[in-house]
Design an enzyme around this catalytic site. Structure first.
Site, PDB file in Angstrom:
ATOM      1  N   ASP A  67     -57.872 -21.504   8.603  1.00 19.44           N
ATOM      2  CA  ASP A  67     -56.517 -21.447   8.198  1.00 19.44           C
ATOM      3  C   ASP A  67     -55.469 -22.392   8.098  1.00 19.44           C
ATOM      4  O   ASP A  67     -55.820 -23.520   8.154  1.00 19.44           O
ATOM      5  CB  ASP A  67     -55.631 -20.333   9.408  1.00 19.44           C
ATOM      6  CG  ASP A  67     -56.347 -20.722  10.781  1.00 19.44           C
ATOM      7  OD1 ASP A  67     -56.465 -22.043  11.066  1.00 19.44           O
ATOM      8  OD2 ASP A  67     -56.317 -19.984  11.636  1.00 19.44           O
ATOM      9  N   ASN A 134     -53.692 -13.673  22.298  1.00 16.89           N
ATOM     10  CA  ASN A 134     -53.495 -11.950  22.052  1.00 16.89           C
ATOM     11  C   ASN A 134     -54.651 -11.455  21.545  1.00 16.89           C
ATOM     12  O   ASN A 134     -54.753 -10.388  20.949  1.00 16.89           O
ATOM     13  CB  ASN A 134     -52.255 -12.003  21.267  1.00 16.89           C
ATOM     14  CG  ASN A 134     -52.539 -12.542  19.793  1.00 16.89           C
ATOM     15  OD1 ASN A 134     -53.472 -13.250  19.490  1.00 16.89           O
ATOM     16  ND2 ASN A 134     -51.371 -12.562  18.928  1.00 16.89           N
ATOM     17  N   HIS A 136     -56.412 -13.168  18.859  1.00 15.27           N
ATOM     18  CA  HIS A 136     -56.371 -13.145  17.581  1.00 15.27           C
ATOM     19  C   HIS A 136     -57.800 -14.023  17.131  1.00 15.27           C
ATOM     20  O   HIS A 136     -57.972 -15.118  17.890  1.00 15.27           O
ATOM     21  CB  HIS A 136     -55.332 -13.859  16.858  1.00 15.27           C
ATOM     22  CG  HIS A 136     -55.046 -15.137  17.003  1.00 15.27           C
ATOM     23  ND1 HIS A 136     -53.580 -15.516  17.096  1.00 15.27           N
ATOM     24  CD2 HIS A 136     -55.468 -16.269  17.269  1.00 15.27           C
ATOM     25  CE1 HIS A 136     -53.516 -16.845  17.330  1.00 15.27           C
ATOM     26  NE2 HIS A 136     -54.529 -17.353  17.289  1.00 15.27           N
ATOM     27  N   GLU A 141     -53.843 -11.795  13.420  1.00 16.43           N
ATOM     28  CA  GLU A 141     -53.160 -11.151  14.348  1.00 16.43           C
ATOM     29  C   GLU A 141     -53.501  -9.753  15.028  1.00 16.43           C
ATOM     30  O   GLU A 141     -54.134  -8.990  13.947  1.00 16.43           O
ATOM     31  CB  GLU A 141     -51.516 -11.282  14.284  1.00 16.43           C
ATOM     32  CG  GLU A 141     -51.139 -12.679  13.906  1.00 16.43           C
ATOM     33  CD  GLU A 141     -51.335 -13.817  15.247  1.00 16.43           C
ATOM     34  OE1 GLU A 141     -52.090 -13.286  16.094  1.00 16.43           O
ATOM     35  OE2 GLU A 141     -50.594 -14.610  15.164  1.00 16.43           O
TER      36      GLU A 141
HETATM   37  C1  F6R Z   1     -57.072 -22.029  14.653  1.00 16.48           C
HETATM   38  C2  F6R Z   1     -57.306 -20.817  14.847  1.00 16.48           C
HETATM   39  C3  F6R Z   1     -56.820 -20.178  16.060  1.00 16.48           C
HETATM   40  C4  F6R Z   1     -57.023 -20.787  17.197  1.00 16.48           C
HETATM   41  C5  F6R Z   1     -56.100 -20.006  18.470  1.00 16.48           C
HETATM   42  C6  F6R Z   1     -56.642 -20.779  19.565  1.00 16.48           C
HETATM   43  O1  F6R Z   1     -57.745 -22.664  13.246  1.00 16.48           O
HETATM   44  O2  F6R Z   1     -57.588 -20.310  13.675  1.00 16.48           O
HETATM   45  O3  F6R Z   1     -57.453 -18.983  16.005  1.00 16.48           O
HETATM   46  O4  F6R Z   1     -58.435 -20.894  17.240  1.00 16.48           O
HETATM   47  O5  F6R Z   1     -55.206 -19.729  18.116  1.00 16.48           O
HETATM   48  O6  F6R Z   1     -55.809 -22.060  19.845  1.00 16.48           O
HETATM   49  P1  F6R Z   1     -55.973 -23.157  21.000  1.00 16.48           P
HETATM   50  O7  F6R Z   1     -57.346 -23.540  20.571  1.00 16.48           O
HETATM   51  O8  F6R Z   1     -55.045 -23.933  20.517  1.00 16.48           O
HETATM   52  O9  F6R Z   1     -55.896 -22.492  22.326  1.00 16.48           O
END
Ligand code: F6R
Length: 240
Positions: A67, A134, A136, A141
């Site tokens: 992303d 959450n 995702h 989301e």
């Molecule tokens: C990042 C991504 C997100 C993160 C998730 C966890 O490329 O796709 O899904 O993996 O938000 O974020 P962290 O690792 O910062 O807790």
């Protein structure tokens, strides 16, 4: 789902790094799906060290990132373009032409078309995932269709709050992103998910024990034939 729980983060990242080093050595032109965020940073550090110690080369590796924020210039340190260069690509022998990240600066429909076209011409061998508090995956989301491909999303309020720790204030966090879709993620031959810390424990519980439901995007992983989940004991604390 194969679930590995580790006493410490050090042991977790040592194990997942060894897995990646072996996978790359077994298939030097491997196609890797990569993630950003805090979770993969220790893995990327270990992979840089392994490259410096001549234990692995990324010369023929191809990567696709999950992303990118919409609206941040590539030069912004929190753009995922900058993140990947700073945390991994600038320190290894990867050919940057073989790295793919959705563009956050092109017109979104163009960026989506471009990324999907490149993505569809490869088969990802291993997709790395972190987990949103959450539930995702990527920036898919809660409520995103399991049939989604690359698309534009509005970030959930909780994601904006979670990610504000990297920005000077919550108002600076972009509210939109482009993300690989859930169907795209599920197409990978294998999936590696890493989650650490108490703040992920509830999402981990629902991902593993909950119904497979679009309200918890990561629950779809129950349907993938080759998923390995790496957890520290805090993230695993609610599991049965
Ligand atoms: C990042 C991504 C997100 C993160 C998730 C966890 O490329 O796709 O899904 O993996 O938000 O974020 P962290 O690792 O910062 O807790």
């Amino acid at each position: 789902m194969k679930i590995n729980v580790f006493e410490s983060k050090e042991e977790l990242y040592k194990s997942v790094s060894e897995f990646y080093i072996k996978a790359i050595n077994d298939k030097p032109n491997i196609i890797l799906g990569l993630a950003t965020g805090t979770t993969p940073i220790p893995l990327y550090k270990n992979l840089i060290k392994a490259y410096q110690d001549k234990l692995v080369s990324f010369k023929d590796v191809v990567t696709f990132n999950l992303d990118e924020y919409i609206g941040l210039p590539k030069t912004h340190k929190e753009s995922y373009y900058s993140f990947m260069r700073a945390q991994l690509f600038n320190h290894i022998d990867i050919n940057l032409d073989n790295t793919h990240i959705p563009s956050g600066t092109l017109e979104p429909s163009e960026a989506i078309k471009l990324f999907q076209k490149e993505f569809d011409s490869f088969q990802v061998d291993i997709q790395l995932l972190g987990l949103g508090s959450n539930g995702h995956i990527g920036f898919n989301e809660p409520g995103t269709s399991f049939e989604s491909t690359t698309h534009q999303t509005n970030l959930a309020k909780s994601t904006i709050q979670d990610n504000s720790r990297m920005f000077d204030s919550v108002d600076e966090v972009p509210t939109k992103s482009i993300t690989m879709g859930i169907k795209d993620i599920m197409r990978a031959s294998s999936i590696v998910m890493i989650a650490t810390g108490n703040q992920k424990a509830e999402a981990v519980y629902k991902m593993v024990h909950g119904p497979v439901d679009e309200s918890l995007p990561a629950s779809i992983l129950q349907k993938h034939k080759d998923v390995t989940i790496y957890l520290d004991k805090d993230a695993a604390s609610l599991l049965k």
